[in-house]
Design a protein around this motif. Structure first.
Motif, short mmCIF file in Angstrom:
data_model
loop_
_atom_site.label_atom_id
_atom_site.label_comp_id
_atom_site.label_asym_id
_atom_site.label_seq_id
_atom_site.Cartn_x
_atom_site.Cartn_y
_atom_site.Cartn_z
N GLN A 62 0.85 -1.18 0.00
CA GLN A 62 0.00 0.00 0.00
C GLN A 62 0.89 1.24 0.00
N LEU A 63 0.45 2.25 -0.71
CA LEU A 63 1.20 3.49 -0.69
C LEU A 63 0.37 4.53 0.06
N GLN A 64 1.00 5.30 0.95
CA GLN A 64 0.32 6.37 1.68
C GLN A 64 0.47 7.67 0.90
N SER A 65 -0.53 8.52 1.10
CA SER A 65 -0.48 9.77 0.34
C SER A 65 0.74 10.61 0.71
N SER A 66 1.30 10.37 1.90
CA SER A 66 2.45 11.19 2.33
C SER A 66 3.81 10.55 2.00
N ASP A 67 3.78 9.34 1.46
CA ASP A 67 5.03 8.58 1.31
C ASP A 67 6.12 9.32 0.55
N PHE A 68 5.74 10.02 -0.51
CA PHE A 68 6.76 10.62 -1.38
C PHE A 68 6.75 12.13 -1.31
N ARG A 69 6.02 12.65 -0.28
CA ARG A 69 5.88 14.10 -0.20
C ARG A 69 7.25 14.77 0.02
N SER A 70 8.10 14.14 0.86
CA SER A 70 9.38 14.79 1.21
C SER A 70 10.37 14.79 0.04
N VAL A 71 10.22 13.85 -0.86
CA VAL A 71 11.23 13.77 -1.93
C VAL A 71 10.74 14.50 -3.18
N SER A 72 10.66 15.79 -3.04
CA SER A 72 10.03 16.57 -4.11
C SER A 72 10.90 16.64 -5.36
N LYS A 73 12.19 16.28 -5.23
CA LYS A 73 13.07 16.33 -6.40
C LYS A 73 13.05 15.04 -7.22
N LEU A 74 12.24 14.11 -6.77
CA LEU A 74 12.26 12.77 -7.37
C LEU A 74 11.99 12.80 -8.88
N GLU A 86 -3.62 -1.23 -4.87
CA GLU A 86 -4.38 -0.04 -5.24
C GLU A 86 -3.43 1.11 -5.41
N LEU A 87 -3.78 1.97 -6.32
CA LEU A 87 -2.87 3.09 -6.55
C LEU A 87 -3.68 4.36 -6.80
N ASP A 88 -3.31 5.38 -6.03
CA ASP A 88 -3.87 6.70 -6.31
C ASP A 88 -2.72 7.55 -6.84
N ILE A 89 -2.80 7.88 -8.12
CA ILE A 89 -1.67 8.60 -8.73
C ILE A 89 -1.44 9.93 -8.02
N LYS A 90 -2.47 10.41 -7.31
CA LYS A 90 -2.32 11.68 -6.59
C LYS A 90 -1.23 11.59 -5.51
N THR A 91 -0.87 10.38 -5.13
CA THR A 91 0.24 10.19 -4.19
C THR A 91 1.49 10.94 -4.68
N PHE A 92 1.61 11.04 -5.99
CA PHE A 92 2.81 11.67 -6.56
C PHE A 92 2.58 13.13 -6.94
N GLU A 93 1.52 13.72 -6.37
CA GLU A 93 1.17 15.07 -6.83
C GLU A 93 2.26 16.07 -6.51
N PHE A 94 3.07 15.81 -5.44
CA PHE A 94 4.13 16.77 -5.10
C PHE A 94 5.44 16.48 -5.85
N ASN A 95 5.46 15.38 -6.55
CA ASN A 95 6.70 15.04 -7.28
C ASN A 95 6.59 15.55 -8.71
N LYS A 96 6.65 16.85 -8.82
CA LYS A 96 6.40 17.50 -10.12
C LYS A 96 7.44 17.10 -11.16
N GLU A 97 8.62 16.69 -10.68
CA GLU A 97 9.68 16.40 -11.66
C GLU A 97 9.74 14.92 -12.05
N LEU A 98 8.79 14.16 -11.53
CA LEU A 98 8.81 12.72 -11.81
C LEU A 98 8.63 12.46 -13.31
N THR A 99 9.60 11.75 -13.88
CA THR A 99 9.48 11.43 -15.31
C THR A 99 9.39 9.93 -15.55
N TYR A 100 9.85 9.15 -14.59
CA TYR A 100 9.92 7.70 -14.78
C TYR A 100 9.22 7.02 -13.61
N LEU A 101 8.17 6.29 -13.92
CA LEU A 101 7.44 5.59 -12.86
C LEU A 101 7.18 4.16 -13.29
N ASP A 102 7.75 3.23 -12.52
CA ASP A 102 7.60 1.81 -12.86
C ASP A 102 6.79 1.11 -11.78
#
Ligand code: NAG
Ligand code: NAG
Ligand code: NAG
Ligand code: NAG
Ligand code: NAG
Ligand code: NAG
Ligand code: NAG
Ligand code: NAG
Length: 811
Positions: A62-74, A86-102
């Protein structure tokens, strides 16, 4: 919280060095790798600077909505091979620079979408979706290049939502496929489509749709048992709107008939390049090969790699001919355990044939073939044996490149070779060729690889290979570098790992065009012969490949393991001519020095004096008691001319007395008995003295000698070799000045039996030493025999006469 924090410490953290060194803090790259750590939760406390985060192969569910909040440069995030459902893509809403998601290989059933505008790579393949996880938001991710999808049902309506995306690659990683709506795939706009087929699916439908979809189509996991069972084939063989020009099939296991059908199908599609890797086939044959329709094909290249045969009863010829009769240019059948290949009897269009890693034998060349366009033939790693047969085969082609490496090839001297004039590159490495191979080479050859054979020399009487530029003779048994008289344009030579002890330099004279030489790892003998080669290596570092690490002495033992570069062989010890010249020069210098000393330092005088001195000592040792029995009273009697008395008083006597002052000297003054004649007195004196010294000078000869001549002539004591008299030559007396009647004096002078008073004061030391040695012999013994007699001191008045006798003291 504590638990996850402590785990995060174990994630390996790699900072990209260049990034940290040169870039601004916000541009630095930081990789946190938590792969394969049995993580159940995303670790907290990840560094905010993390740009790459690998969480693959864990137990995340399970992914929490806060899991990747701190790593904003990801930028890069891998969550593949986890158990996320289950996946809510909004989990990555703070990772604006994310280009690769596997997110592949998870257990995803639902995705709640949110548009990640920057994403380029999104992988949702191998998940448990029922329908394709696609909605409008995906269609809005305009930067998307690679999209991985999965779903048990594939419907047009889902694909439609991404039809406006211009994708590079679509990857369909399917675990199951329960429903496929025909015509779904061609809706995609992508350059490459890769489908990994599940079991129990209809291969033909997907292949047909795939071919209509993309330029490059790759299909993996084709299983004849399940995917071909219930399909009526005939109608499927014609395909319209086909787009694919490159078709790649991977991991294929089929009956021969099905494979034949695939070939027939592909033959009439738009495919130009057809590659099958990891192919297994077998089974019975029901289809008639003669009905295969080769016409109207755009196919140019077929490549089969890693082929396995199951036991099957198809005539082999049919199999070979299926491929060789196809009107194509390039054919590769490699790693196939193939024992033979057949070609049709008519001329074919083949330009490139690659049958590497099979078990082909000489039989391949026994039937005449017509391959007039053949340019490249690769028969690497087979079981070919006769080189001349290959040449005759090649003669009928326009071959340029021939690879015969890793065979069992040999060449017998009496066999004739015929090569086409087009041939420019040959690879004959790893065969059994001996020196004779050089008699069977095409004159047009430019690149020749003969490494790993049994060549011992490059024979002198070979044909001229005037085009040869690159020659590889590594791993043979050559004992010297070959000359270039037969290949004048050679520019690259590799001769490492041979038996070269000391390369001859003829090579460098005849091979003027050589730019690169690799002669490393030979058993060099580091003696003078190698000196020029070492110099050359040091001077032309660009020319010698891997100088100096590969150039190491093997002999002599004391230099074993030393790099040639570090061997010191001085010019002098190696150059005989120079050595001789040096010796001659040294001898000349010595000679000159000696001559100089001889002339300027009066060496002969020294030598003579030394000679006399040694003789004296020698004699002294031999002097017997008997000889001393004479009744001597004095050590010395000195006779001199009045003219020389100054020298006698101030030089001779003081110097004689220096030694203990104990020499008793008989001089005329005081020792002569006035009652006797002068001659009598003299004789008396001589007889009472142990030695007589005559101070010779022209004066003395004229005025005094007469008194002695007669006496000497008759007295036994004074024969020539006698040492009772000591002659001191104070001034040179030319022989003609000596009157003829003084025969005795003449003989003495001729014999040079005199001590010569040196003009040079520096030499006086030796003179006195010599004189003392002549006199001071066995003084003690003499003294014992002396009677005690006292004489008056030598006084000035009594010095009038020419001869005086002094008895000073006798201790
Ligand atoms: C993380 O480490 C694994 C092996 O431990 C490696 O296979 C993987 O490529 C690494 N991931 C990244 C992003 O470097
Ligand atoms: C994960 O680690 C185990 C042992 O620690 C190893 O056997 C396994 O191959 C690793 N898996 C991957 C995908 O790296
Ligand atoms: C997609 O983007 C367009 C404009 O770029 C926007 O109007 C539309 O609402 C977006 N759709 C969704 C589902 O976000
Ligand atoms: C597919 O995308 C390419 C650009 O990648 C575009 O030129 C082409 O028109 C598109 N085709 C369709 C059918 O939309
Ligand atoms: C055949 O192979 C050669 C060498 O690999 C290549 O240069 C040529 O383009 C190929 N021809 C075709 C039609 O693929
Ligand atoms: C060479 O080719 C000619 C026709 O081009 C053919 O007649 C002949 O049999 C061929 N010879 C060999 C040895 O293949
Ligand atoms: C080799 O080929 C040339 C020209 O193609 C031909 O003249 C010659 O006879 C051939 N030699 C052999 C032995 O086939
Ligand atoms: C010749 O073949 C060998 C092995 O098959 C290979 O390692 C070598 O690179 C080839 N040489 C050339 C010049 O291609």
């Amino acid at each position: 919280m504590r638990y996850t924090r402590s785990i995060s410490i174990f994630c390996s953290i790699i900072m990209s060095v260049h990034g940290w060194a040169s870039k601004l803090p916000e541009e630095r790259e930081l990789t946190t790798n938590c792969s394969n750590m049995s993580l159940r939760k995303v670790p907290s406390g990840l560094s905010p600077a993390t740009t790459t985060l690998d969480l693959s192969y864990n137990l995340l569910f399970q992914l929490q909505s806060s899991d990747f909040r701190s790593v904003s440069k990801l930028k890069f995030l891998s969550l593949c091979h986890n158990r996320i459902q289950e996946l809510d893509i909004k989990t990555f809403e703070f990772n604006k620079e994310l280009t690769y998601l596997d997110l592949s290989y998870n257990r995803l059933k639902t995705v709640t979408w949110y548009s990640l505008k920057g994403l380029r790579h999104l992988d949702l393949s191998f998940n448990d979706f029922d329908t394709m996880p696609i909605c409008e938001e995906v269609g809005n991710m305009s930067h998307l290049e690679t999209l991985g999808l999965s779903g048990a049902k594939i419907r047009k309506s889902d694909i439609q939502k991404i039809s406006y995306l211009h994708l590079n690659t679509v990857f369909l990683g399917l675990r199951t496929l329960s429903y496929y709506e025909e015509g779904s795939l061609p809706i995609l706009n992508t350059t490459k489509l890769h489908i990994v087929l599940p079991m129990n699916t209809n291969f033909w439908v997907l292949l047909r749709d795939g071919i209509k979809t993309s330029k490059i189509l790759e299909v993996t996991n084709i299983d004849g048992k399940n995917q071909f069972a219930s399909y009526e084939t005939q109608q499927s063989l014609i395909v319209e709107n086909s787009k694919t020009s490159i078709l790649l099939l991977n991991k294929v296991d089929l009956l021969w008939d099905d494979l034949l059908l695939i070939f027939q199908f592909v033959c009439h599609a738009s495919v130009e390049y057809f590659q099958i890797q990891h192919l297994t086939f077998g089974g019975k044959v029901y289809l008639d090969h003669n009905s295969f329709d080769y016409s109207n094909t755009v196919m140019r290249t077929i490549k089969l790699e890693h082929v396995h045969f199951r036991i099957f009863n198809i005539p082999q010829e049919s199999v070979y001919l299926l491929f060789t009769k196809m009107d194509i240019e390039n054919l590769t059948i490699s790693d196939a355990q193939m024992p033979h290949v057949l070609f049709p009897t008519y001329p074919t269009r083949f330009q490139y044939l690659n049958f590497a890693n099979n078990v082909l034998t000489d039989d391949l060349f026994k039937k005449p073939v017509q391959l007039p366009h053949l340019k490249t033939l690769i028969l690497k790693n087979n079981k070919l044996e006769t080189f001349s047969l290959v040449s005759c085969f090649a003669n009928n082609t326009s071959l340029k490149h021939l690879d015969l490496s890793q065979n069992l090839l040999q060449h017998e001297n009496d066999e004739n070779c015929f090569w086409p004039e087009t041939l420019i590159a040959m690879n004959l490495s790893c065969n059994k060729f001996a020196d004779s191979v050089f008699r069977c080479l095409p004159t047009s050859i430019q690149i020749l690889d003969l490494n790993n054979n049994k060549i011992q020399t490059v024979p002198k009487e070979i044909i001229h290979l005037n085009s040869l530029q690159e020659l590889n003779l590594a791993f043979n048994f050559l004992t010297d570098l070959p000359g270039c008289s037969h290949f004048r344009r050679l520019s690259i030579l590799n001769i490492e790992m041979n038996l070269i002890l000391s390369p001859s330099l003829d090579f460098f004279q005849s091979c003027r065009e050589v730019k690169t030489l690799n002669a490393g790892r030979n058993p060099f003998r580091c003696t003078c012969e190698l000196r020029d080669f070492i110099q050359l290596g040091k001077r032309s570092e660009g020319m010698m490949v891997r100088w100096s690490d590969s150039y190491i002495c093997k002999y002599p033992l004391k230099l074993k393991g030393t790099r040639l570069k570090d061997v010191y062989l001085p010019e002098l010890s190696c150059n005989t001519a120079l050595l001789i010249v040096t010796i001659v020069i040294i001898m000349l210098v010595l000679g000159t020095a000696t001559a100089f000393c001889y002339m300027h330092l009066d060496i002969p005088w020294y030598l003579r004096m030394l000679g006399q001195w040694t003789q004296t000592w020698h004699r002294v040792r031999k002097t017997t008691q008997e000889q001393l029995q004479r009744n001597v009273q004095f050590h010395v009697f000195i006779s001199y001319s009045e003219h020389d008395s100054a020298w006698v008083k101030h030089e001779l006597i003081p110097n004689l007395e220096k030694e203990d002052g104990s020499v008793s000297i008989c001089l005329r003054e005081g020792n002569f008995d006035p009652g006797k004649s002068v001659a009598e007195n003299i004789l008396n004196c001589i007889e009472k003295s142990y030695k007589s010294i005559f101070v010779l000078s022209p004066n003395f000869v004229q005025s005094e000698w007469g008194q002695y001549e007669l006496y000497f002539a008759h007295h036994h004591l004074f024969h020539e070799t006698s040492d009772y008299i000591i002659l001191i030559l104070l001034e040179p007396i030319p022989l003609y000045c000596i009157p003829t009647r003084y025969a005795k004096l003449k003989t003495l002078m001729e014999k040079k039996a005199y001590l010569e008073w040196p003009k040079d004061r520096r030499k006086c030391g030796l003179f006195w030493a010599n004189l003392r040695a002549a006199i001071n012999v066995n003084l003690l013994e003499i003294r014992e025999m002396c009677e005690l007699q006292t004489f008056p001191e030598l006084n000035e008045e009594s010095r009038g006469s020419a001869i005086s006798l002094i008895r000073t003291d006798c201790l």
